[in-house]
Scaffold this motif. Structure first.
Motif, PDB file in Angstrom:
ATOM      1  N   LEU A  20     -61.746   9.530  48.448  1.00 43.21           N
ATOM      2  CA  LEU A  20     -60.754   9.261  47.404  1.00 43.21           C
ATOM      3  C   LEU A  20     -60.975  10.203  46.228  1.00 43.21           C
ATOM      4  CD1 LEU A  20     -60.690   5.335  47.484  1.00 43.21           C
ATOM      5  CD2 LEU A  20     -59.496   6.987  48.943  1.00 43.21           C
ATOM      6  N   ILE A  57     -54.379   4.829  51.744  1.00 38.92           N
ATOM      7  CA  ILE A  57     -54.876   4.038  52.883  1.00 38.92           C
ATOM      8  C   ILE A  57     -56.404   4.073  52.897  1.00 38.92           C
ATOM      9  CG2 ILE A  57     -54.728   5.998  54.492  1.00 38.92           C
ATOM     10  CD1 ILE A  57     -53.889   3.998  56.677  1.00 38.92           C
ATOM     11  N   GLY A  58     -57.017   3.012  53.360  1.00 36.03           N
ATOM     12  CA  GLY A  58     -58.470   3.016  53.516  1.00 36.03           C
ATOM     13  C   GLY A  58     -58.931   1.820  54.327  1.00 36.03           C
ATOM     14  N   TYR A  85     -64.868  -0.503  60.215  1.00 35.41           N
ATOM     15  CA  TYR A  85     -63.581  -0.729  60.893  1.00 35.41           C
ATOM     16  C   TYR A  85     -62.856   0.578  61.221  1.00 35.41           C
ATOM     17  CZ  TYR A  85     -64.576  -5.524  59.862  1.00 35.41           C
ATOM     18  OH  TYR A  85     -65.194  -6.747  59.834  1.00 35.41           O
ATOM     19  N   ASN A  98     -62.204   4.341  63.146  1.00 38.87           N
ATOM     20  CA  ASN A  98     -62.291   4.971  64.480  1.00 38.87           C
ATOM     21  C   ASN A  98     -61.929   4.045  65.632  1.00 38.87           C
ATOM     22  OD1 ASN A  98     -63.086   7.567  63.695  1.00 38.87           O
ATOM     23  ND2 ASN A  98     -65.169   6.841  63.368  1.00 38.87           N
ATOM     24  N   GLY A 133     -58.517   2.853  65.777  1.00 37.05           N
ATOM     25  CA  GLY A 133     -57.052   2.788  65.809  1.00 37.05           C
ATOM     26  C   GLY A 133     -56.429   1.894  64.751  1.00 37.05           C
ATOM     27  N   ASN A 161     -61.397  15.974  55.221  1.00 41.33           N
ATOM     28  CA  ASN A 161     -61.198  14.651  55.822  1.00 41.33           C
ATOM     29  C   ASN A 161     -60.390  14.784  57.124  1.00 41.33           C
ATOM     30  OD1 ASN A 161     -60.900  11.945  56.356  1.00 41.33           O
ATOM     31  ND2 ASN A 161     -60.154  11.395  54.325  1.00 41.33           N
ATOM     32  N   GLY A 162     -61.048  15.369  58.131  1.00 41.27           N
ATOM     33  CA  GLY A 162     -60.366  15.683  59.391  1.00 41.27           C
ATOM     34  C   GLY A 162     -59.772  14.463  60.076  1.00 41.27           C
ATOM     35  N   ALA A 213     -58.573  11.666  58.697  1.00 41.96           N
ATOM     36  CA  ALA A 213     -57.337  11.252  58.043  1.00 41.96           C
ATOM     37  C   ALA A 213     -56.223  12.265  58.323  1.00 41.96           C
ATOM     38  CB  ALA A 213     -57.559  11.099  56.542  1.00 41.96           C
ATOM     39  N   ARG A 246     -55.852  14.190  60.886  1.00 46.09           N
ATOM     40  CA  ARG A 246     -55.428  13.988  62.282  1.00 46.09           C
ATOM     41  C   ARG A 246     -54.464  12.791  62.386  1.00 46.09           C
ATOM     42  NH1 ARG A 246     -53.422  14.860  66.679  1.00 46.09           N
ATOM     43  NH2 ARG A 246     -53.769  13.309  68.257  1.00 46.09           N
ATOM     44  N   ARG A 299     -50.496  12.921  63.407  1.00 46.25           N
ATOM     45  CA  ARG A 299     -50.013  12.144  64.557  1.00 46.25           C
ATOM     46  C   ARG A 299     -48.743  11.359  64.199  1.00 46.25           C
ATOM     47  NH1 ARG A 299     -51.907   7.216  66.718  1.00 46.25           N
ATOM     48  NH2 ARG A 299     -53.833   7.235  65.542  1.00 46.25           N
TER      49      ARG A 299
HETATM   50  C1  COA Z   1     -58.560   7.630  57.420  1.00 47.72           C
HETATM   51  C2  COA Z   1     -58.599   6.261  58.111  1.00 47.72           C
HETATM   52  C3  COA Z   1     -57.589   5.322  57.413  1.00 47.72           C
HETATM   53  C4  COA Z   1     -58.165   6.449  59.571  1.00 47.72           C
HETATM   54  O1  COA Z   1     -58.173   5.203  60.210  1.00 47.72           O
HETATM   55  P1  COA Z   1     -58.982   5.053  61.608  1.00 47.72           P
HETATM   56  O2  COA Z   1     -58.671   3.707  62.148  1.00 47.72           O
HETATM   57  O3  COA Z   1     -60.418   5.389  61.366  1.00 47.72           O
HETATM   58  O4  COA Z   1     -58.296   6.199  62.458  1.00 47.72           O
HETATM   59  P2  COA Z   1     -57.638   6.100  63.898  1.00 47.72           P
HETATM   60  O5  COA Z   1     -58.679   5.572  64.836  1.00 47.72           O
HETATM   61  O6  COA Z   1     -56.348   5.358  63.826  1.00 47.72           O
HETATM   62  O7  COA Z   1     -57.285   7.622  64.201  1.00 47.72           O
HETATM   63  C5  COA Z   1     -58.149   8.653  63.827  1.00 47.72           C
HETATM   64  C6  COA Z   1     -57.836   9.912  64.600  1.00 47.72           C
HETATM   65  O8  COA Z   1     -58.681  10.970  64.105  1.00 47.72           O
HETATM   66  C7  COA Z   1     -59.507  11.469  65.145  1.00 47.72           C
HETATM   67  N1  COA Z   1     -60.767  11.820  64.510  1.00 47.72           N
HETATM   68  C8  COA Z   1     -61.847  11.056  64.253  1.00 47.72           C
HETATM   69  N2  COA Z   1     -62.766  11.783  63.574  1.00 47.72           N
HETATM   70  C9  COA Z   1     -62.241  13.016  63.399  1.00 47.72           C
HETATM   71  C10 COA Z   1     -62.684  14.203  62.753  1.00 47.72           C
HETATM   72  N3  COA Z   1     -63.879  14.278  62.160  1.00 47.72           N
HETATM   73  N4  COA Z   1     -61.861  15.274  62.756  1.00 47.72           N
HETATM   74  C11 COA Z   1     -60.649  15.238  63.318  1.00 47.72           C
HETATM   75  N5  COA Z   1     -60.157  14.134  63.955  1.00 47.72           N
HETATM   76  C12 COA Z   1     -60.950  13.035  63.974  1.00 47.72           C
HETATM   77  C13 COA Z   1     -59.590  10.342  66.161  1.00 47.72           C
HETATM   78  O9  COA Z   1     -59.890  10.836  67.454  1.00 47.72           O
HETATM   79  C14 COA Z   1     -58.162   9.797  66.082  1.00 47.72           C
HETATM   80  O10 COA Z   1     -57.264  10.681  66.731  1.00 47.72           O
HETATM   81  P3  COA Z   1     -56.394  10.213  68.001  1.00 47.72           P
HETATM   82  O11 COA Z   1     -55.498   9.125  67.481  1.00 47.72           O
HETATM   83  O12 COA Z   1     -55.667  11.431  68.422  1.00 47.72           O
HETATM   84  O13 COA Z   1     -57.387   9.700  68.995  1.00 47.72           O
HETATM   85  C15 COA Z   1     -60.018   5.625  58.056  1.00 47.72           C
HETATM   86  O14 COA Z   1     -60.906   6.383  58.858  1.00 47.72           O
HETATM   87  C16 COA Z   1     -60.587   5.508  56.657  1.00 47.72           C
HETATM   88  O15 COA Z   1     -60.336   4.529  55.967  1.00 47.72           O
HETATM   89  N6  COA Z   1     -61.351   6.543  56.202  1.00 47.72           N
HETATM   90  C17 COA Z   1     -61.995   6.498  54.886  1.00 47.72           C
HETATM   91  C18 COA Z   1     -60.973   6.459  53.750  1.00 47.72           C
HETATM   92  C19 COA Z   1     -59.980   7.594  53.850  1.00 47.72           C
HETATM   93  O16 COA Z   1     -60.278   8.671  54.322  1.00 47.72           O
HETATM   94  N7  COA Z   1     -58.750   7.310  53.382  1.00 47.72           N
HETATM   95  C20 COA Z   1     -57.685   8.316  53.375  1.00 47.72           C
HETATM   96  C21 COA Z   1     -57.741   9.128  52.165  1.00 47.72           C
HETATM   97  S1  COA Z   1     -56.449  10.385  52.156  1.00 47.72           S
END
Ligand code: COA
Length: 165
Positions: free
Chosen positions: A31, A88-89, A94, A96, A98, A126-127, A129, A131, A135
């Protein structure tokens, strides 16, 4: 993660939302701030979003504990309020699985008819996010170079956008 429900936020989730944002902010890598907001400003944020028909969704477990959020808030100003700004967060345990995708899908569904487009900012590192956003059809519109600085490290902030149908 099947037992996680995604529901519209109500004021009774303000305290847990406030705490969750603070936890993610303190990770110092996702953030744009390193601490969360006060409960008072979180409540004001909720009130303003509810009045303005802007989605705030929360993910809760089977004991009604908040584990994540997604909101889309109108940009300020009557010339820009057709654009929503997404946040989003998820709590660390929780991620990775989906759940972010489920939250984002629900929030975008609610944004249909309310906003013409949704934008967001994400750190270039933040790869996961990025990604997720790609999608769901978000495209990079711009970059704020070295606009993020914490613990002696710069990162670019990417601006991403999606036009709704
Ligand atoms: C960002 C966030 C909301 C994503 O939610 P999540 O449930 O973890 O993500 P999902 O499982 O739905 O999808 C993540 C995708 O990224 C991919 N991924 C995971 N780590 C990765 C990385 N380091 N680099 C690239 N892609 C990556 C996963 O394979 C998945 O792709 P796919 O759907 O093609 O399989 C969550 O990880 C989070 O809260 N992160 C910390 C806070 C944050 O970053 N907030 C957004 C600020 S802009």
């Amino acid at each position: 993660m099947v037992n996680i429900r995604i529901i519209p936020a109500t004021m009774r989730y303000a305290k847990a939302y406030c705490a969750a944002v603070d936890i993610v902010a303190r990770e110092r890598r996702y953030l744009s701030r390193t601490t969360g907001f006060s409960l008072a400003s979180t409540k004001a944020f909720f009130r303003s979003a509810f009045d303005d028909n802007c989605p705030i969704l929360v993910a809760v477990d089977d004991q009604d504990r908040l584990v994540g959020w997604c909101d889309i808030i109108a940009l300020p100003g009557d010339c820009c309020c057709h654009v929503g700004r997404l946040g989003i967060g998820l709590l660390p345990a929780y991620r990775n699985h989906g759940l972010g995708g489920r939250l984002l899908k629900a929030a975008l569904n609610q944004a249909q008819g309310r906003f013409e487009q949704v934008e967001l900012e994400v750190l270039s590192g933040n790869g996961r996010a990025i990604r997720l956003y790609e999608r769901f059809g978000f495209e990079q519109e711009g970059v704020r170079r070295r606009a993020f600085f914490v613990d002696g490290q710069y990162q670019d902030i990417l601006l991403m956008n999606k036009f709704l149908q």
